[in-house]
Design an enzyme around this catalytic site. Sequence first.
Site, PDB file in Angstrom:
ATOM      1  N   ASP A 139      37.756 -46.687   8.410  1.00 52.45           N
ATOM      2  CA  ASP A 139      36.864 -47.297   7.438  1.00 52.45           C
ATOM      3  C   ASP A 139      35.668 -46.373   7.211  1.00 52.45           C
ATOM      4  O   ASP A 139      35.013 -45.950   8.173  1.00 52.45           O
ATOM      5  CB  ASP A 139      36.383 -48.658   7.950  1.00 52.45           C
ATOM      6  CG  ASP A 139      35.881 -49.552   6.834  1.00 52.45           C
ATOM      7  OD1 ASP A 139      36.265 -49.324   5.670  1.00 52.45           O
ATOM      8  OD2 ASP A 139      35.112 -50.485   7.117  1.00 52.45           O
ATOM      9  N   HIS A 146      24.856 -49.921  -0.671  1.00 56.44           N
ATOM     10  CA  HIS A 146      24.999 -50.769   0.512  1.00 56.44           C
ATOM     11  C   HIS A 146      24.365 -50.100   1.723  1.00 56.44           C
ATOM     12  O   HIS A 146      23.612 -50.737   2.472  1.00 56.44           O
ATOM     13  CB  HIS A 146      26.484 -51.042   0.776  1.00 56.44           C
ATOM     14  CG  HIS A 146      26.751 -51.722   2.086  1.00 56.44           C
ATOM     15  ND1 HIS A 146      26.528 -53.068   2.291  1.00 56.44           N
ATOM     16  CD2 HIS A 146      27.224 -51.241   3.270  1.00 56.44           C
ATOM     17  CE1 HIS A 146      26.853 -53.388   3.538  1.00 56.44           C
ATOM     18  NE2 HIS A 146      27.283 -52.298   4.145  1.00 56.44           N
ATOM     19  N   GLU A 211      33.097 -58.156   3.291  1.00 57.26           N
ATOM     20  CA  GLU A 211      32.744 -56.834   2.794  1.00 57.26           C
ATOM     21  C   GLU A 211      33.688 -56.470   1.649  1.00 57.26           C
ATOM     22  O   GLU A 211      34.913 -56.450   1.832  1.00 57.26           O
ATOM     23  CB  GLU A 211      32.830 -55.766   3.889  1.00 57.26           C
ATOM     24  CG  GLU A 211      31.728 -55.901   4.921  1.00 57.26           C
ATOM     25  CD  GLU A 211      31.629 -54.716   5.858  1.00 57.26           C
ATOM     26  OE1 GLU A 211      30.569 -54.518   6.454  1.00 57.26           O
ATOM     27  OE2 GLU A 211      32.639 -53.979   5.987  1.00 57.26           O
ATOM     28  N   GLU A 213      35.515 -54.037  -0.460  1.00 58.17           N
ATOM     29  CA  GLU A 213      35.935 -52.645  -0.313  1.00 58.17           C
ATOM     30  C   GLU A 213      37.215 -52.378  -1.109  1.00 58.17           C
ATOM     31  O   GLU A 213      37.909 -53.297  -1.537  1.00 58.17           O
ATOM     32  CB  GLU A 213      36.203 -52.300   1.160  1.00 58.17           C
ATOM     33  CG  GLU A 213      35.051 -52.560   2.104  1.00 58.17           C
ATOM     34  CD  GLU A 213      35.284 -51.942   3.480  1.00 58.17           C
ATOM     35  OE1 GLU A 213      36.016 -50.930   3.572  1.00 58.17           O
ATOM     36  OE2 GLU A 213      34.736 -52.475   4.459  1.00 58.17           O
ATOM     37  N   ASP A 245      36.877 -56.207   4.801  1.00 54.66           N
ATOM     38  CA  ASP A 245      36.737 -55.927   6.233  1.00 54.66           C
ATOM     39  C   ASP A 245      35.706 -56.907   6.800  1.00 54.66           C
ATOM     40  O   ASP A 245      34.526 -56.598   6.938  1.00 54.66           O
ATOM     41  CB  ASP A 245      36.292 -54.474   6.443  1.00 54.66           C
ATOM     42  CG  ASP A 245      36.516 -54.014   7.864  1.00 54.66           C
ATOM     43  OD1 ASP A 245      37.532 -54.407   8.465  1.00 54.66           O
ATOM     44  OD2 ASP A 245      35.677 -53.258   8.387  1.00 54.66           O
ATOM     45  N   ARG A 249      28.214 -60.094  12.057  1.00 51.97           N
ATOM     46  CA  ARG A 249      26.984 -59.293  12.070  1.00 51.97           C
ATOM     47  C   ARG A 249      26.197 -59.439  13.368  1.00 51.97           C
ATOM     48  O   ARG A 249      25.535 -58.477  13.797  1.00 51.97           O
ATOM     49  CB  ARG A 249      26.100 -59.688  10.883  1.00 51.97           C
ATOM     50  CG  ARG A 249      26.747 -59.520   9.516  1.00 51.97           C
ATOM     51  CD  ARG A 249      27.095 -58.084   9.220  1.00 51.97           C
ATOM     52  NE  ARG A 249      27.565 -57.928   7.840  1.00 51.97           N
ATOM     53  CZ  ARG A 249      28.044 -56.791   7.346  1.00 51.97           C
ATOM     54  NH1 ARG A 249      28.134 -55.718   8.106  1.00 51.97           N
ATOM     55  NH2 ARG A 249      28.440 -56.723   6.086  1.00 51.97           N
ATOM     56  N   GLN A 252      28.040 -57.432  15.949  1.00 47.15           N
ATOM     57  CA  GLN A 252      27.836 -56.021  15.610  1.00 47.15           C
ATOM     58  C   GLN A 252      26.457 -55.528  16.047  1.00 47.15           C
ATOM     59  O   GLN A 252      26.325 -54.430  16.604  1.00 47.15           O
ATOM     60  CB  GLN A 252      28.009 -55.826  14.106  1.00 47.15           C
ATOM     61  CG  GLN A 252      27.881 -54.383  13.635  1.00 47.15           C
ATOM     62  CD  GLN A 252      28.109 -54.249  12.128  1.00 47.15           C
ATOM     63  OE1 GLN A 252      28.390 -55.233  11.442  1.00 47.15           O
ATOM     64  NE2 GLN A 252      27.989 -53.048  11.622  1.00 47.15           N
ATOM     65  N   LYS A 265      34.365 -55.918  14.091  1.00 42.63           N
ATOM     66  CA  LYS A 265      35.161 -55.511  12.928  1.00 42.63           C
ATOM     67  C   LYS A 265      36.664 -55.615  13.168  1.00 42.63           C
ATOM     68  O   LYS A 265      37.448 -55.580  12.215  1.00 42.63           O
ATOM     69  CB  LYS A 265      34.835 -54.059  12.562  1.00 42.63           C
ATOM     70  CG  LYS A 265      33.394 -53.801  12.183  1.00 42.63           C
ATOM     71  CD  LYS A 265      33.127 -54.158  10.744  1.00 42.63           C
ATOM     72  CE  LYS A 265      31.787 -53.632  10.303  1.00 42.63           C
ATOM     73  NZ  LYS A 265      31.551 -53.836   8.871  1.00 42.63           N
ATOM     74  N   THR A 269      41.162 -57.872   9.001  1.00 38.16           N
ATOM     75  CA  THR A 269      40.931 -57.164   7.743  1.00 38.16           C
ATOM     76  C   THR A 269      41.968 -57.655   6.750  1.00 38.16           C
ATOM     77  O   THR A 269      43.165 -57.623   7.031  1.00 38.16           O
ATOM     78  CB  THR A 269      41.052 -55.638   7.926  1.00 38.16           C
ATOM     79  OG1 THR A 269      40.094 -55.192   8.880  1.00 38.16           O
ATOM     80  CG2 THR A 269      40.827 -54.913   6.604  1.00 38.16           C
ATOM     81  N   GLU A 386      23.461 -58.397   2.475  1.00 39.07           N
ATOM     82  CA  GLU A 386      22.549 -57.937   1.422  1.00 39.07           C
ATOM     83  C   GLU A 386      22.082 -59.088   0.540  1.00 39.07           C
ATOM     84  O   GLU A 386      20.909 -59.178   0.186  1.00 39.07           O
ATOM     85  CB  GLU A 386      23.245 -56.893   0.556  1.00 39.07           C
ATOM     86  CG  GLU A 386      23.691 -55.646   1.302  1.00 39.07           C
ATOM     87  CD  GLU A 386      24.706 -54.862   0.500  1.00 39.07           C
ATOM     88  OE1 GLU A 386      24.281 -54.040  -0.334  1.00 39.07           O
ATOM     89  OE2 GLU A 386      25.913 -55.085   0.692  1.00 39.07           O
TER      90      GLU A 386
END
Length: 441
Positions: A139, A146, A211, A213, A245, A249, A252, A265, A269, A386
């Site tokens: 990834d 971002h 996310e 992507e 993905d 948070r 993480q 993570k 996915t 975000e």
Amino acid sequence: MPTPIATIDETHAPDLGSWVEGADMHPDFPIQNLPLGVFSVDGQVPRGGIAIGAMILDLAALAHSGLLEGEALAAAKAASGPTLNPLLALGTGPRRALRRAVSALLAKGSPKQPDVTPLLVPAHRARMHLPARVGDYSDFYVGIHHAAEVGALFRPEQPLLPNYKHIPIGYHGRASTIRPSGSPVIRPNGQTRGADGDLPRLGPTQRLDFELELGLWIGPGNTQGQPIPLGQAWEHMGGLTLLNDWSARDIQAWEYQPLGPFLSKSFHTTVSPWIVTTEALAPFRIAQPPRAEADPSVLPYLQDAKDQDKGALALDLEVTLSSAAMRARGEEPQVLSHTQACAMYWTLGQMVAHHTVNGCALESGDLLGTGTLSGPEPGSKGSLLEITRGGAQPLQLPREETRTFLEDGDEVVLKGRFMAEGRRSIGFGECRGVIASAPQI
């Protein structure tokens, strides 16, 4: 010499139509697309297929129909099994031959319509599988808006680290937990930082995020120790998919120093199950947006004039969210984000060239994620991190529901549409996931 990847031919003609009912009006799968996937029906063995409107052309049946020959036949045979790895390994020549042959068979006025009709399966009857066996998954972090916004949340004094504009940042993900659209997303358990400096706790993540992507499927691989030059990178690409993905948070934030994401993570996915091939993308390849004058120049292995001229994509991306209560009331999903893929700071080709510059061997069916793709404006953010400013600004949903991060029962859907003037738009289909509660430990 290989066939140029960016070749535009009769299969892309905007006035080309199909005899398959409804295909010309389909928002994602008109005859100009012909994406590749793996499906099964009624418990039968999975095999390769091509989406056309609301139908799937069975490639295993097509390979035995006598309607193909040469490279097109070889490609259909390679796609007849439970994964598309053998087809991806063949490269663009056989893939393009199969595309042209199938386009001719499905086009309006085709004399072969009576022979092809029995080979079509209604998509609503099919179960979609991962299109390829994913041997490895990496990834990247190529969405600069971002990266800058997330960096500003945690490092206001230095949102982008010094290496960002010199090197396509990436990390190795977990291939075993990649699942096709529609698979339930089980909330992960993990360690999170204790409040006010207390000892860490083990339990379900409270800051579950999506996310937005793109996923790049690798076609022919490279020999270990032999890097892929940037000018040849597109020859090693099979096509694109949407990719979510999912991220925990809070897990993480506790685990990522000093080695980066791990359990936050690796739990799930989601990918859209159809591969939009590089051949189908030819009319939608555009110039990479120029870098700011103050940005540093990159090292020679990441420089290629053709890649800058045709390395970006005319692709609109969208994310929607619906809560369980919204769906129960029959309410439309709420649009969270609308952005463009040209927000990528590094191109797909630069991702491939950098991934292999150390001699790393990519294999057919490997998957590369772009990282979260966000725009600079409000309404264009590719993650709740975000959108809600790290949870500080809750998102308002209908009937006074709010969200800072995802709750059980929430459904997130990613969509993407390639659009260019004078061309028929094509898409991926949906990349969908519903959050399920965490298992008890």
